[in-house]
Design a protein around this motif. Sequence first.
Motif, mmCIF file in Angstrom:
data_model
loop_
_atom_site.group_PDB
_atom_site.id
_atom_site.type_symbol
_atom_site.label_atom_id
_atom_site.label_comp_id
_atom_site.label_asym_id
_atom_site.label_seq_id
_atom_site.Cartn_x
_atom_site.Cartn_y
_atom_site.Cartn_z
ATOM 1 N N THR A 1 0.831 -1.208 0.000
ATOM 2 C CA THR A 1 0.000 0.000 0.000
ATOM 3 C C THR A 1 0.870 1.266 0.000
ATOM 4 O OG1 THR A 1 -0.077 -0.048 2.411
ATOM 5 C CG2 THR A 1 -1.873 -1.155 1.237
ATOM 6 N N ALA A 2 2.190 1.084 -0.161
ATOM 7 C CA ALA A 2 3.111 2.216 -0.104
ATOM 8 C C ALA A 2 2.787 3.307 -1.126
ATOM 9 C CB ALA A 2 4.544 1.733 -0.273
ATOM 10 N N PRO A 3 2.496 2.975 -2.411
ATOM 11 C CA PRO A 3 2.229 4.038 -3.385
ATOM 12 C C PRO A 3 1.088 4.975 -2.979
ATOM 13 C CG PRO A 3 2.596 1.962 -4.509
ATOM 14 C CD PRO A 3 2.520 1.653 -3.050
ATOM 15 N N ILE A 4 0.040 4.417 -2.401
ATOM 16 C CA ILE A 4 -1.096 5.241 -1.982
ATOM 17 C C ILE A 4 -0.680 6.141 -0.822
ATOM 18 C CG2 ILE A 4 -3.438 5.169 -1.023
ATOM 19 C CD1 ILE A 4 -3.715 2.405 -2.419
ATOM 20 N N ALA A 5 0.059 5.555 0.139
ATOM 21 C CA ALA A 5 0.507 6.326 1.295
ATOM 22 C C ALA A 5 1.459 7.443 0.876
ATOM 23 C CB ALA A 5 1.188 5.397 2.292
ATOM 24 N N ILE A 6 2.305 7.177 -0.120
ATOM 25 C CA ILE A 6 3.240 8.202 -0.603
ATOM 26 C C ILE A 6 2.480 9.362 -1.237
ATOM 27 C CG2 ILE A 6 5.048 8.664 -2.306
ATOM 28 C CD1 ILE A 6 5.991 5.740 -1.800
ATOM 29 N N ALA B 1 4.138 15.287 6.623
ATOM 30 C CA ALA B 1 4.445 14.483 5.434
ATOM 31 C C ALA B 1 5.614 13.535 5.713
ATOM 32 C CB ALA B 1 4.774 15.401 4.256
ATOM 33 N N VAL B 2 6.653 14.044 6.382
ATOM 34 C CA VAL B 2 7.800 13.199 6.731
ATOM 35 C C VAL B 2 7.363 12.074 7.657
ATOM 36 C CG1 VAL B 2 9.995 13.169 7.995
ATOM 37 C CG2 VAL B 2 9.533 14.998 6.371
ATOM 38 N N GLU B 3 6.505 12.401 8.614
ATOM 39 C CA GLU B 3 6.006 11.403 9.567
ATOM 40 C C GLU B 3 5.262 10.275 8.831
ATOM 41 O OE1 GLU B 3 2.891 11.334 13.313
ATOM 42 O OE2 GLU B 3 3.645 13.265 12.576
ATOM 43 N N MET B 4 4.464 10.647 7.835
ATOM 44 C CA MET B 4 3.710 9.651 7.063
ATOM 45 C C MET B 4 4.654 8.752 6.250
ATOM 46 S SD MET B 4 0.633 12.200 5.840
ATOM 47 C CE MET B 4 -0.272 11.022 4.833
ATOM 48 N N ILE B 5 5.701 9.351 5.683
ATOM 49 C CA ILE B 5 6.659 8.568 4.887
ATOM 50 C C ILE B 5 7.428 7.615 5.785
ATOM 51 C CG2 ILE B 5 8.734 8.723 3.457
ATOM 52 C CD1 ILE B 5 7.615 11.458 2.464
ATOM 53 N N GLU B 6 7.750 8.069 6.995
ATOM 54 C CA GLU B 6 8.490 7.212 7.927
ATOM 55 C C GLU B 6 7.696 5.954 8.275
ATOM 56 O OE1 GLU B 6 11.404 6.989 8.869
ATOM 57 O OE2 GLU B 6 12.360 8.931 8.613
ATOM 58 N N LYS C 1 12.192 2.681 -2.719
ATOM 59 C CA LYS C 1 12.756 3.778 -3.509
ATOM 60 C C LYS C 1 11.796 4.959 -3.596
ATOM 61 C CE LYS C 1 15.318 4.759 -7.729
ATOM 62 N NZ LYS C 1 15.965 4.204 -8.937
ATOM 63 N N GLN C 2 10.505 4.685 -3.872
ATOM 64 C CA GLN C 2 9.535 5.772 -3.983
ATOM 65 C C GLN C 2 9.446 6.558 -2.682
ATOM 66 O OE1 GLN C 2 6.141 3.308 -5.545
ATOM 67 N NE2 GLN C 2 5.755 5.157 -6.729
ATOM 68 N N ALA C 3 9.440 5.831 -1.558
ATOM 69 C CA ALA C 3 9.305 6.497 -0.261
ATOM 70 C C ALA C 3 10.526 7.353 0.053
ATOM 71 C CB ALA C 3 9.085 5.455 0.833
#
Length: 466
Positions: A72-77, A91-96, A106-108
């Motif tokens: 589900t990483a692409p949606i979260a990114i 935004a940084v917190e969400m990526i972490e 890589k996307q994250a």
Amino acid sequence: MVKTEKDLSETQQSHWLKAVAAIELRNFGYAISLLQGILKQEPEFLTGRQLLRRTEVTKSKAARKRTFTISTAPIAIMKAQREMKKDPGRAVEMIEKILEDEPYNKQANLALKEVAVAAGWLELGLFALETLLEENPRDEKLLRQLARLHKDLGEPEKEAEVYDRISEINPLDGEVLRLGKDASARASMKSGGWTRAASYRDLIKDKEVAISLEQQGRMKLTGESLDQQIAETYQRHQAEPGNVVLARRLASLHEEKQDLESAGAWYQYACDLTKGADTGLVRKISDVKIKQLDREIAQHEECLALPGLNDELRGQKSLELKAARQKRIEVLIADARDCVARNPTDLQLRFELGQQLLKAGQLREALPELQRARQNPSTRVKAMNLLGRCYTELGMLDLAMKQLEEASKEILSMDAMKKEVVYNLGVVYERMGERDRSLDCMKQIYEADYGYRDVAERVEASYERA
């Protein structure tokens, strides 16, 4: 502005220490939650983020392979990128949260770099790129981005180093060669003080001097020509005593002449002109001191090797040799302590100090420095290996075993570092009476490198006994 441990609040420092302790106990989940909490409040605490990522990587390597699931990483990114302009910290917190399970996504990591740069946290952007380069160090596109960030941070030396890495991968790329030369030129200007020129005329004058010195430097000078260059450069220096380029050149010429005492004095003079800001000059002062002591040690050793030396002279020279060797150790430790005093939060310098203290046999003094250095992802395994050696020398074999076992688990391939760690672990097992476990360590190395130390002898002897 990068935050350090001393910038944390009392509560945050308490959580930081708990996180480090949790990692030691391999309680990775708890450590990650503590570190994420600190970084939520202090997103620019770079050392904390480095330790968080190393913990996530270790946790992911230690975990069993999971069954296939759709990421589900692409949606979260995408959600994080929408938050970028409104609230970069959020935004940084969400990526972490994505990187907690997929630290090399890589996307994250690219999204983290994008958010960090937009927020002006360029060091965090560097860290995101460096994380990806750990897994794929030959990715030219990532390396180019890394070089550009170093340029934006005003770090031309590091920028030039990155372009050198790209040139090794693709030596025919003319643009990279040009950018590397430009970066090297800016690094020279920075160290030479050109950026502080009072006027355009001063800048041109400094450039002319530097070009002249560069042309002279291309020639291998000897004898009279070397003395002539020293005399001419000194004449220029008298006219411009504040020119660091000339002072550095005089130091270099005296070093080439093997007049180490004068070279050291000129390097010190140049260092004083920059008020100690040029770490390269600080390092050169230390290097010249060590060269002087190495020369003295070699002279004593040559004298002791002479035939027919009487007992009295031999005893005197032996004492002088011992004193010179001790002085060398003291200089290395003093320089390492000075570096730590100037940059107390730099864990790489802590590691170097601990390393020198261990070499000097000052084991208890080395322990706290190496324990601190263990918090730095780039020196963590090396520090754990040296801690293992310290504990072994102190007879604390159970603590040595724990450090070395942990270090071994964190290195996947049997590279030079892992060979040293596994060998040291084998020695500890042997001293503990665990012969089978010791032999197993030696066999691991034997399969990868037959000629490593006395591994072949140990392994083959065990078969002969059997």
